[in-house]
Design a protein around this motif. Structure first.
Motif, PDB file in Angstrom:
ATOM      1  N   LYS A   1       0.841  -1.199   0.000  1.00  0.00           N
ATOM      2  CA  LYS A   1       0.000   0.000   0.000  1.00  0.00           C
ATOM      3  C   LYS A   1       0.873   1.245   0.000  1.00  0.00           C
ATOM      4  N   GLY A   2       2.056   1.117  -0.586  1.00  0.00           N
ATOM      5  CA  GLY A   2       2.998   2.226  -0.579  1.00  0.00           C
ATOM      6  C   GLY A   2       3.766   2.277   0.723  1.00  0.00           C
ATOM      7  N   TYR A   3       4.684   3.226   0.829  1.00  0.00           N
ATOM      8  CA  TYR A   3       5.426   3.430   2.073  1.00  0.00           C
ATOM      9  C   TYR A   3       4.534   4.233   3.012  1.00  0.00           C
ATOM     10  N   THR A   4       3.879   3.534   3.935  1.00  0.00           N
ATOM     11  CA  THR A   4       2.900   4.198   4.801  1.00  0.00           C
ATOM     12  C   THR A   4       3.527   4.809   6.056  1.00  0.00           C
ATOM     13  N   LYS A   5       4.773   4.455   6.350  1.00  0.00           N
ATOM     14  CA  LYS A   5       5.464   5.004   7.519  1.00  0.00           C
ATOM     15  C   LYS A   5       6.519   6.021   7.063  1.00  0.00           C
ATOM     16  N   LYS A   6       6.990   6.811   8.023  1.00  0.00           N
ATOM     17  CA  LYS A   6       7.889   7.910   7.678  1.00  0.00           C
ATOM     18  C   LYS A   6       9.363   7.624   7.963  1.00  0.00           C
ATOM     19  N   ASN A   7       9.643   6.587   8.750  1.00  0.00           N
ATOM     20  CA  ASN A   7      11.024   6.325   9.155  1.00  0.00           C
ATOM     21  C   ASN A   7      11.354   4.847   9.030  1.00  0.00           C
ATOM     22  N   VAL A   8      12.583   4.563   8.606  1.00  0.00           N
ATOM     23  CA  VAL A   8      13.018   3.181   8.504  1.00  0.00           C
ATOM     24  C   VAL A   8      14.541   3.120   8.654  1.00  0.00           C
ATOM     25  N   ASP A   9      15.025   2.020   9.234  1.00  0.00           N
ATOM     26  CA  ASP A   9      16.459   1.765   9.347  1.00  0.00           C
ATOM     27  C   ASP A   9      16.852   0.662   8.371  1.00  0.00           C
ATOM     28  N   ILE A  10      18.091   0.692   7.908  1.00  0.00           N
ATOM     29  CA  ILE A  10      18.592  -0.371   7.047  1.00  0.00           C
ATOM     30  C   ILE A  10      20.090  -0.515   7.285  1.00  0.00           C
ATOM     31  N   THR A  11      20.606  -1.746   7.218  1.00  0.00           N
ATOM     32  CA  THR A  11      22.055  -1.930   7.278  1.00  0.00           C
ATOM     33  C   THR A  11      22.582  -2.122   5.859  1.00  0.00           C
ATOM     34  N   LEU A  12      23.863  -1.850   5.696  1.00  0.00           N
ATOM     35  CA  LEU A  12      24.521  -2.036   4.404  1.00  0.00           C
ATOM     36  C   LEU A  12      25.613  -3.099   4.506  1.00  0.00           C
ATOM     37  N   GLU A  13      25.464  -4.007   5.468  1.00  0.00           N
ATOM     38  CA  GLU A  13      26.502  -5.014   5.679  1.00  0.00           C
ATOM     39  C   GLU A  13      26.522  -6.051   4.561  1.00  0.00           C
ATOM     40  N   GLU A  14      25.349  -6.396   4.016  1.00  0.00           N
ATOM     41  CA  GLU A  14      25.270  -7.380   2.940  1.00  0.00           C
ATOM     42  C   GLU A  14      25.322  -6.725   1.574  1.00  0.00           C
ATOM     43  N   SER A  15      24.604  -5.617   1.411  1.00  0.00           N
ATOM     44  CA  SER A  15      24.519  -4.998   0.091  1.00  0.00           C
ATOM     45  C   SER A  15      24.049  -3.557   0.208  1.00  0.00           C
ATOM     46  N   SER A  16      24.655  -2.686  -0.576  1.00  0.00           N
ATOM     47  CA  SER A  16      24.194  -1.298  -0.654  1.00  0.00           C
ATOM     48  C   SER A  16      22.907  -1.191  -1.461  1.00  0.00           C
ATOM     49  N   GLN A  17      22.572  -2.246  -2.214  1.00  0.00           N
ATOM     50  CA  GLN A  17      21.376  -2.193  -3.063  1.00  0.00           C
ATOM     51  C   GLN A  17      20.085  -2.127  -2.257  1.00  0.00           C
ATOM     52  N   TYR A  18      20.106  -2.594  -1.000  1.00  0.00           N
ATOM     53  CA  TYR A  18      18.915  -2.438  -0.157  1.00  0.00           C
ATOM     54  C   TYR A  18      18.599  -0.948   0.014  1.00  0.00           C
ATOM     55  N   LEU A  19      19.627  -0.175   0.323  1.00  0.00           N
ATOM     56  CA  LEU A  19      19.428   1.271   0.483  1.00  0.00           C
ATOM     57  C   LEU A  19      19.039   1.915  -0.833  1.00  0.00           C
ATOM     58  N   SER A  20      19.695   1.535  -1.914  1.00  0.00           N
ATOM     59  CA  SER A  20      19.367   2.115  -3.218  1.00  0.00           C
ATOM     60  C   SER A  20      17.912   1.858  -3.597  1.00  0.00           C
ATOM     61  N   GLY A  21      17.427   0.651  -3.316  1.00  0.00           N
ATOM     62  CA  GLY A  21      16.025   0.348  -3.610  1.00  0.00           C
ATOM     63  C   GLY A  21      15.072   1.211  -2.806  1.00  0.00           C
ATOM     64  N   LEU A  22      15.342   1.354  -1.505  1.00  0.00           N
ATOM     65  CA  LEU A  22      14.494   2.193  -0.655  1.00  0.00           C
ATOM     66  C   LEU A  22      14.538   3.647  -1.104  1.00  0.00           C
ATOM     67  N   LEU A  23      15.717   4.131  -1.455  1.00  0.00           N
ATOM     68  CA  LEU A  23      15.850   5.516  -1.925  1.00  0.00           C
ATOM     69  C   LEU A  23      15.030   5.735  -3.191  1.00  0.00           C
ATOM     70  N   MET A  24      15.050   4.775  -4.101  1.00  0.00           N
ATOM     71  CA  MET A  24      14.333   4.953  -5.365  1.00  0.00           C
ATOM     72  C   MET A  24      12.824   4.836  -5.187  1.00  0.00           C
ATOM     73  N   GLY A  25      12.400   4.064  -4.185  1.00  0.00           N
ATOM     74  CA  GLY A  25      10.966   3.954  -3.928  1.00  0.00           C
ATOM     75  C   GLY A  25      10.402   5.122  -3.145  1.00  0.00           C
ATOM     76  N   ALA A  26      11.221   5.746  -2.303  1.00  0.00           N
ATOM     77  CA  ALA A  26      10.740   6.761  -1.356  1.00  0.00           C
ATOM     78  C   ALA A  26      10.087   7.993  -1.991  1.00  0.00           C
ATOM     79  N   PRO A  27      10.524   8.479  -3.161  1.00  0.00           N
ATOM     80  CA  PRO A  27       9.859   9.659  -3.734  1.00  0.00           C
ATOM     81  C   PRO A  27       8.395   9.436  -4.106  1.00  0.00           C
ATOM     82  N   MET A  28       7.972   8.142  -4.166  1.00  0.00           N
ATOM     83  CA  MET A  28       6.589   7.831  -4.534  1.00  0.00           C
ATOM     84  C   MET A  28       5.653   7.860  -3.331  1.00  0.00           C
TER      85      MET A  28
END
Length: 446
Positions: A155-182
């Motif tokens: 249902k979209g990003y319904t919350k305003k805050n989220v944490d993520i680690t980059l220990e396995e992959s930076s792509q997790y953050l990149s995906g969240l960044l690209m989704g967040a403007p929507m």
């Protein structure tokens, strides 16, 4: 007399091709993308975007991308058709597609079935899916929790805050960044954990977002307070001290040209250093934000002769020496450097690369095993790979295993320049990122 260099045209960047396609597909209006990479992985991202509602057509070698009206849509997007099947997002073996598109689809509305090839089902996704749960996505795992395959209800990003680690992959953050403007509101993404890998790939994501007119800020914690920092000034991430605030601006359409790929150029740069003739690579941006531009620094430290001019990047045959190098920011270069290190006069230690174990294969083990087939001594430690060169067996045929990994196939080909008859069990796997590799490589060995 100076030999004429072998001229190689760098293929378009795979990392930027993924991100540019996604930004154009999320944008309002129509974008024309030129010099985009044609490869298996990019085809996966393209298919996922059309499944989510984008229209992508080819015209005169370019892609014409008409963006989704209101973001990604899945089956039963409006809640009225209860029997409607989830939309299929098939990732095959593309880890980049999987991580970016899972986060981007979650920023939309509807139900998506996310699955891939067997190896893709073995690669962890739990860090990302946990973050998406916090943002409001629901997951139904078909096999193991934190892994594909799964069905996600969004249902979209319904919350305003989220944490993520980059220990396995930076792509997790990149995906969240690209989704967040929507989203309908600001989304703040804070980096946690013990360490962060591959920051340059995040910089590529921010560059594409900025070029498609997304509004965001990067904040670093100084003396207990968050302070805005120009994102281009950030050279790495210390968990707990950096966060990203993305505004709900969406994306604007843009006509965009994708620059050349430093990752796939690395094999030819190494070939110039270890072979008999200089190599001139054209189409690379010397000031690129791509992390794999580090191949210039690494080969230079090893003793390679490199010249950057208006014609391109010229690298000449050189006597290489071993080095100690942290490659946490550029893991895709490890197979190239491991092979180049086998040509050196002293040992090389490649550090901070434990995350290579969850690539297309366990790339750390694969590099050690395949390089060792040449008589080179290799050793794996917890987060490092040591290469102790010996005498390469000129005139011998060596059967190399690729593990279906495009980077293993391309890097092991460099051993041909030592006079080794290289036999690859699956040379076609280069189609994942560089289908024309062997056409270009024949210029090197021809």
């Amino acid at each position: 007399m100076t030999q004429e260099p072998i001229v190689i045209n760098a293929p378009p960047s795979k990392s930027l091709s993924h991100r540019t396609l996604i930004a154009a597909a999320l944008a309002k209006g129509t974008s024309e993308i030129s010099s985009i990479l044609v490869s298996d992985d990019i085809t996966r991202t393209r298919n996922c975007l059309t499944a989510c509602g984008a229209a992508i057509e080819e015209k005169n070698g370019n892609l014409i991308v008409t963006g989704m009206e209101d973001g990604p849509k899945g089956g039963n997007a409006d809640g009225k058709h209860k029997g409607e099947k989830p939309h299929e997002l098939f990732m095959h073996e593309s880890g980049t597609t999987c991580r970016l598109m899972t986060a981007v689809a979650a920023a939309g509305h509807g139900t998506f079935h996310v699955h891939g090839a067997p190896r893709m089902h073995e690669r962890p996704m739990g860090e990302l899916t946990t973050a998406l749960v916090r943002l409001g996505t629901k997951f139904d795992y078909e096999e193991q929790e934190g892994f594909l395959p799964f069905v996600m209800k969004c249902k979209g990003y319904t919350k305003k805050n989220v944490d993520i680690t980059l220990e396995e992959s930076s792509q997790y953050l990149s995906g969240l960044l690209m989704g967040a403007p929507m989203a309908d509101h600001d989304v703040t993404i804070t980096i946690t954990g013990n360490k962060a890998v591959s920051w340059p790939y995040v910089a590529l994501t921010l560059r594409i977002m900025e070029d498609f007119k997304v509004s965001f800020t990067v904040e670093q914690k100084r003396e207990g307070t968050w302070q805005e920092t120009p994102w281009r000034c950030v050279k790495g991430i210390t968990p707990g001290t950096i966060r990203f605030v993305v505004k709900p601006t969406g994306y604007d359409c843009s006509d965009y040209r994708v620059e050349g790929d430093w990752s796939n150029a690395s094999y030819f740069l190494a070939a110039g250093a270890v072979g008999k003739r200089p190599v001139l690579i054209k189409g690379l941006a010397a000031d690129s934000l791509q992390g794999d531009r580090a191949i210039l620094d690494i080969l230079s430290q090893m003793g390679a002769s490199i010249k950057v001019n208006f014609d391109g990047i010229l690298i000449e045959p050189s006597s290489l020496r071993g080095i100690q190098v942290d490659m946490g920011r550029c893991p895709d270069l490890v197979p190239t450097v491991a092979v180049a290190a086998a040509y050196a006069s002293s040992p090389t230690t490649i550090e901070n690369v434990a995350h290579l174990r969850i690539k297309e294969t366990d790339r750390l083990a694969a590099c050690a095993k395949e390089v060792a087939r040449t008589g080179t001594s290799t050793e794996i430690r917890e987060d490092s790979l040591i290469i102790r060169p010996g005498r390469l067996p000129k005139g011998h045929t060596i059967d190399f295993t690729t593990y279906g990994d495009h980077r293993m196939a391309m890097s092991m080909s460099i051993f041909q320049l030592a006079g080794i008859d290289v036999s690859l069990d699956n040379p076609t796997c280069v189609g994942k990122s560089f289908p024309g590799f062997f056409d270009e490589w024949n210029k090197i060995i021809g």
